[in-house]
Design an enzyme around this catalytic site. Structure first.
Site, PDB file in Angstrom:
ATOM      1  N   GLU A  90       0.859  -1.439  -0.195  1.00 53.55           N
ATOM      2  CA  GLU A  90       0.036  -0.106  -0.077  1.00 53.55           C
ATOM      3  C   GLU A  90       0.774   1.034   0.115  1.00 53.55           C
ATOM      4  OE1 GLU A  90      -2.209  -3.052   2.723  1.00 53.55           O
ATOM      5  OE2 GLU A  90       0.005  -2.613   2.050  1.00 53.55           O
ATOM      6  N   CYS A 109      -2.778  -3.034   7.537  1.00 53.35           N
ATOM      7  CA  CYS A 109      -2.361  -3.006   8.675  1.00 53.35           C
ATOM      8  C   CYS A 109      -2.515  -1.619   9.065  1.00 53.35           C
ATOM      9  CB  CYS A 109      -0.771  -3.171   8.855  1.00 53.35           C
ATOM     10  SG  CYS A 109       0.196  -2.076   8.231  1.00 53.35           S
ATOM     11  N   CYS A 140      -0.528   1.030   7.234  1.00 53.74           N
ATOM     12  CA  CYS A 140      -1.213   1.340   5.778  1.00 53.74           C
ATOM     13  C   CYS A 140      -2.355   2.165   5.976  1.00 53.74           C
ATOM     14  CB  CYS A 140      -1.131   0.082   5.051  1.00 53.74           C
ATOM     15  SG  CYS A 140       0.519  -0.654   4.649  1.00 53.74           S
TER      16      CYS A 140
END
Length: 168
Positions: A74, A102, A105
């Site tokens: 990302e 996560c 990101c």
């Protein structure tokens, strides 16, 4: 999380109907990048940033290759898209990623002002959208993208499962 197939204009950008075929096409492009990551020994996650139906940034996991813990798919896609636009804001853009982002990101997605996030597979251990901190539900997060999940889920989850089976 929202249902397919709608591309809205809540961010002031003119919307258009998105077919499931378009959704599958973008999910497949992110999955190709995840396969590339796996072939390089990285955790197989791929991401693309789309603006007005055109890919403007792409990335795959590269933390090991770049010796950089922030080199998630990302982040790499956001960096490429920002460079392509010459702007730090990706207003009106969409991100397609093979795994639930996560916390790092998800934070970058919010800071970049990405309008819509589409992810394939859920990540109960490390995800931060539906799991863990549920970042976009926090009152302190100023930008909250529309979130869509599930297109390409079986393929993305299978790729991750196979990758980790070979590591154990």
């Amino acid at each position: 999380m929202r249902e397919y197939c709608w591309q809205g204009n809540s961010d002031g950008v003119r919307g258009a109907l998105m077919t499931l075929d378009h959704a599958r096409k973008f999910a497949a492009q992110a999955l190709d990048l995840a396969r590339l990551a796996a072939s390089l020994g990285e955790v197989p996650v791929g991401a693309i940033v789309v603006r007005q139906g055109r890919v403007i940034g792409e990335g795959h996991n590269q933390p090991r290759a770049l010796h950089d813990p922030t080199a998630h798919a990302e982040i790499m896609a956001i960096r490429a898209a920002c460079a392509a636009l010459g702007d730090d804001r990706l207003t009106g853009c969409e991100m397609w990623v093979t795994l639930e982002p996560c916390a790092m990101c998800a934070g970058a997605i919010a800071h970049a002002r990405i309008a819509r996030l589409h992810y394939a597979a859920s990540d109960p251990k490390g995800g931060a959208v539906e799991h863990g901190p549920r970042l976009f539900q926090q009152p302190t997060v100023l930008h909250k993208p529309e979130v869509y999940a599930g297109v390409g889920e079986a393929e993305a989850a299978g790729l991750l499962k196979d990758f980790f089976l070979t590591r154990r």
